[in-house]
Scaffold this motif. Structure first.
Motif, PDB file in Angstrom:
ATOM      1  N   ASN A 157       9.639  -5.537  15.749  1.00 28.78           N
ATOM      2  CA  ASN A 157       9.209  -6.571  16.700  1.00 28.78           C
ATOM      3  C   ASN A 157       8.062  -6.123  17.601  1.00 28.78           C
ATOM      4  OD1 ASN A 157      11.345  -8.535  15.994  1.00 28.78           O
ATOM      5  ND2 ASN A 157      12.716  -6.953  16.824  1.00 28.78           N
ATOM      6  N   HIS A 158       7.207  -5.255  17.094  1.00 31.42           N
ATOM      7  CA  HIS A 158       6.073  -4.795  17.889  1.00 31.42           C
ATOM      8  C   HIS A 158       5.055  -5.925  18.012  1.00 31.42           C
ATOM      9  CE1 HIS A 158       2.859  -2.199  19.373  1.00 31.42           C
ATOM     10  NE2 HIS A 158       3.762  -1.248  19.527  1.00 31.42           N
ATOM     11  N   ASP A 159       4.486  -6.093  19.189  1.00 30.35           N
ATOM     12  CA  ASP A 159       3.578  -7.217  19.389  1.00 30.35           C
ATOM     13  C   ASP A 159       2.154  -6.948  18.925  1.00 30.35           C
ATOM     14  OD1 ASP A 159       2.950  -5.388  21.333  1.00 30.35           O
ATOM     15  OD2 ASP A 159       3.029  -6.786  23.023  1.00 30.35           O
ATOM     16  N   GLN A 160       1.840  -5.689  18.557  1.00 25.32           N
ATOM     17  CA  GLN A 160       0.483  -5.374  18.120  1.00 25.32           C
ATOM     18  C   GLN A 160       0.384  -4.834  16.700  1.00 25.32           C
ATOM     19  OE1 GLN A 160      -0.235  -3.092  22.011  1.00 25.32           O
ATOM     20  NE2 GLN A 160      -2.289  -3.745  21.454  1.00 25.32           N
ATOM     21  N   ILE A 161       1.500  -4.397  16.140  1.00 23.61           N
ATOM     22  CA  ILE A 161       1.478  -3.783  14.806  1.00 23.61           C
ATOM     23  C   ILE A 161       2.600  -4.346  13.951  1.00 23.61           C
ATOM     24  CG2 ILE A 161       1.600  -1.631  13.483  1.00 23.61           C
ATOM     25  CD1 ILE A 161       0.767  -0.166  16.085  1.00 23.61           C
ATOM     26  N   GLU A 162       2.252  -4.761  12.746  1.00 24.32           N
ATOM     27  CA  GLU A 162       3.225  -5.065  11.695  1.00 24.32           C
ATOM     28  C   GLU A 162       2.964  -4.087  10.560  1.00 24.32           C
ATOM     29  OE1 GLU A 162       3.613  -9.896  12.485  1.00 24.32           O
ATOM     30  OE2 GLU A 162       2.472  -9.147  10.767  1.00 24.32           O
ATOM     31  N   TRP A 163       3.984  -3.747   9.798  1.00 21.48           N
ATOM     32  CA  TRP A 163       3.801  -2.693   8.805  1.00 21.48           C
ATOM     33  C   TRP A 163       4.590  -2.949   7.519  1.00 21.48           C
ATOM     34  CZ3 TRP A 163       8.309  -0.392   7.266  1.00 21.48           C
ATOM     35  CH2 TRP A 163       9.407  -0.499   8.132  1.00 21.48           C
ATOM     36  N   VAL A 164       4.121  -2.310   6.461  1.00 21.72           N
ATOM     37  CA  VAL A 164       4.836  -2.205   5.186  1.00 21.72           C
ATOM     38  C   VAL A 164       4.620  -0.795   4.669  1.00 21.72           C
ATOM     39  CG1 VAL A 164       4.987  -2.966   2.783  1.00 21.72           C
ATOM     40  CG2 VAL A 164       4.590  -4.657   4.589  1.00 21.72           C
ATOM     41  N   ALA A 165       5.700  -0.134   4.240  1.00 29.14           N
ATOM     42  CA  ALA A 165       5.595   1.180   3.596  1.00 29.14           C
ATOM     43  C   ALA A 165       5.856   0.994   2.105  1.00 29.14           C
ATOM     44  CB  ALA A 165       6.594   2.163   4.210  1.00 29.14           C
ATOM     45  N   VAL A 166       4.839   1.172   1.298  1.00 32.48           N
ATOM     46  CA  VAL A 166       4.931   0.955  -0.145  1.00 32.48           C
ATOM     47  C   VAL A 166       5.455   2.229  -0.800  1.00 32.48           C
ATOM     48  CG1 VAL A 166       3.627   0.399  -2.232  1.00 32.48           C
ATOM     49  CG2 VAL A 166       3.026  -0.692  -0.056  1.00 32.48           C
ATOM     50  N   ARG A 167       6.527   2.082  -1.604  1.00 30.82           N
ATOM     51  CA  ARG A 167       7.134   3.243  -2.245  1.00 30.82           C
ATOM     52  C   ARG A 167       6.932   3.187  -3.770  1.00 30.82           C
ATOM     53  NH1 ARG A 167      13.215   3.491  -0.045  1.00 30.82           N
ATOM     54  NH2 ARG A 167      13.056   1.216  -0.143  1.00 30.82           N
ATOM     55  N   PRO A 168       5.842   3.763  -4.282  1.00 28.23           N
ATOM     56  CA  PRO A 168       5.660   3.802  -5.742  1.00 28.23           C
ATOM     57  C   PRO A 168       6.610   4.797  -6.384  1.00 28.23           C
ATOM     58  CG  PRO A 168       3.888   4.975  -4.637  1.00 28.23           C
ATOM     59  CD  PRO A 168       4.735   4.379  -3.564  1.00 28.23           C
ATOM     60  N   ASP A 169       7.056   4.496  -7.580  1.00 27.52           N
ATOM     61  CA  ASP A 169       7.984   5.381  -8.295  1.00 27.52           C
ATOM     62  C   ASP A 169       7.267   6.037  -9.463  1.00 27.52           C
ATOM     63  OD1 ASP A 169      10.615   6.464  -8.550  1.00 27.52           O
ATOM     64  OD2 ASP A 169      10.977   5.174 -10.272  1.00 27.52           O
ATOM     65  N   GLY A 170       6.814   7.260  -9.294  1.00 27.51           N
ATOM     66  CA  GLY A 170       6.195   8.002 -10.392  1.00 27.51           C
ATOM     67  C   GLY A 170       4.792   7.515 -10.715  1.00 27.51           C
ATOM     68  N   LEU A 171       3.798   7.972  -9.969  1.00 32.72           N
ATOM     69  CA  LEU A 171       2.430   7.499 -10.155  1.00 32.72           C
ATOM     70  C   LEU A 171       1.818   8.003 -11.454  1.00 32.72           C
ATOM     71  CD1 LEU A 171       1.155   8.008  -6.513  1.00 32.72           C
ATOM     72  CD2 LEU A 171       1.322   5.811  -7.698  1.00 32.72           C
ATOM     73  N   ILE A 172       1.175   7.085 -12.168  1.00 30.56           N
ATOM     74  CA  ILE A 172       0.450   7.433 -13.387  1.00 30.56           C
ATOM     75  C   ILE A 172      -0.922   6.767 -13.328  1.00 30.56           C
ATOM     76  CG2 ILE A 172       2.497   7.757 -14.839  1.00 30.56           C
ATOM     77  CD1 ILE A 172       2.057   4.917 -15.908  1.00 30.56           C
ATOM     78  N   ASN A 173      -1.819   7.178 -14.208  1.00 31.73           N
ATOM     79  CA  ASN A 173      -3.148   6.580 -14.251  1.00 31.73           C
ATOM     80  C   ASN A 173      -3.167   5.391 -15.211  1.00 31.73           C
ATOM     81  OD1 ASN A 173      -4.381   8.445 -12.452  1.00 31.73           O
ATOM     82  ND2 ASN A 173      -4.499   9.945 -14.112  1.00 31.73           N
ATOM     83  N   GLY A 174      -4.010   4.445 -14.910  1.00 29.84           N
ATOM     84  CA  GLY A 174      -4.200   3.284 -15.779  1.00 29.84           C
ATOM     85  C   GLY A 174      -5.537   2.654 -15.462  1.00 29.84           C
ATOM     86  N   GLU A 175      -6.202   2.132 -16.491  1.00 33.30           N
ATOM     87  CA  GLU A 175      -7.547   1.606 -16.292  1.00 33.30           C
ATOM     88  C   GLU A 175      -7.548   0.202 -15.701  1.00 33.30           C
ATOM     89  OE1 GLU A 175      -9.967   1.850 -19.738  1.00 33.30           O
ATOM     90  OE2 GLU A 175      -9.783   4.029 -19.929  1.00 33.30           O
ATOM     91  N   ASN A 176      -6.559  -0.607 -16.063  1.00 41.57           N
ATOM     92  CA  ASN A 176      -6.527  -1.995 -15.633  1.00 41.57           C
ATOM     93  C   ASN A 176      -5.175  -2.345 -15.034  1.00 41.57           C
ATOM     94  OD1 ASN A 176      -9.195  -2.757 -16.797  1.00 41.57           O
ATOM     95  ND2 ASN A 176      -8.155  -2.310 -18.738  1.00 41.57           N
ATOM     96  N   THR A 177      -5.168  -3.348 -14.170  1.00 43.78           N
ATOM     97  CA  THR A 177      -3.895  -3.815 -13.644  1.00 43.78           C
ATOM     98  C   THR A 177      -3.049  -4.390 -14.767  1.00 43.78           C
ATOM     99  OG1 THR A 177      -4.902  -5.962 -13.113  1.00 43.78           O
ATOM    100  CG2 THR A 177      -4.798  -4.319 -11.340  1.00 43.78           C
ATOM    101  N   SER A 178      -1.744  -4.269 -14.607  1.00 43.26           N
ATOM    102  CA  SER A 178      -0.790  -4.781 -15.602  1.00 43.26           C
ATOM    103  C   SER A 178       0.400  -5.353 -14.845  1.00 43.26           C
ATOM    104  CB  SER A 178      -0.359  -3.660 -16.552  1.00 43.26           C
ATOM    105  OG  SER A 178       0.223  -2.586 -15.820  1.00 43.26           O
TER     106      SER A 178
END
Length: 243
Positions: A167-188
């Protein structure tokens, strides 16, 4: 839309910058070596580069960087080598998160600024019930003892959860938790879940970095996506790893 990205020269951060620019945003970055960025990105008319080591900036400099930005995204991480894992600064992500949030507060923005943090699926969101096995608890404890970057990632997310809160009046947040990062050329195809659906240690899934960049871009630029996930820690998987 004006967005500040830190960790922009990293494997995921550079993809995020590119995604944001493709959507017509004005992007500010702070990097020590701009030369690491692709030339097409480095010379983009909507990219504003500050050449500096992030934590060497003064509080005044931090405030200038975030001023006028509707969103701040952090893809900071530690290099996977001895110096990166055990050298200084050991609390890079946590300290940057703290100082960026403090800078946002100092600007007194008329509406809350979005803060998007790239975290890890190895971190448990204590706002939710996320049980793990006894064996995984042991491994996590060992990681905390042996790998300072893991502790850094945990503390950065904890800062948002406990010090900024819901409930902060100046900051809203999201913490993104990727599971096992790999490389890829295009979005899927990929999916986001409020909590892990696999064991991050013993049955981890995968998510391509470009999909993480795409999701972070969606969070920063689409209000419906932000409203769905703000104050949460979504876990990302490429579609084929969803069970």
């Amino acid at each position: 839309m004006k967005i500040l990205v830190v960790g922009a020269s990293g494997a995921t951060g550079s993809l995020l910058v590119n995604e944001l620019l493709k959507k017509g945003n004005h992007v500010k970055i702070i990097v020590r070596t701009p030369e690491k960025l692709p030339k097409s990105v480095r010379n983009h008319k909507n990219l504003e580069i500050t050449k500096a080591s992030l934590l060497d900036l003064s509080d005044t400099d931090f405030a200038k960087q975030v001023e006028g930005c509707e969103a701040v995204a952090s893809c900071l991480g530690h290099n996977i080598n001895l110096k990166g894992i055990y050298g200084q600064p050991r609390k890079l992500v946590t300290e940057a998160t703290r100082r960026l949030c403090r800078a946002i507060k100092s600007t007194k923005s008329e509406k809350p600024v979005k803060f998007v943090l790239m975290s890890t699926s190895g971190y448990q969101n204590r706002d939710l019930y996320e049980p793990i096995s006894f064996a995984q608890k042991i491994v996590i404890r060992l990681l905390r003892l042996l790998l300072p970057p893991h502790v850094d990632n945990e503390k950065a997310a904890e800062y948002l959860r406990t010090r900024i809160g819901q409930n902060h009046d100046q900051i809203e947040w999201v913490a993104v938790r990727p599971d096992g990062l790999i490389n890829g050329e295009n979005t899927s195809d990929y999916e986001a879940f409020p909590s892990p659906i696999r064991s991050a240690i013993f049955n981890a899934g995968k998510i391509s970095r470009i999909n993480v960049a795409h999701f972070m871009t969606e969070l920063a630029t689409h209000e419906a996506v932000w409203t769905k996930w703000k104050g949460q820690m979504p876990v990302l998987y490429d579609k084929k790893y969803v069970i």
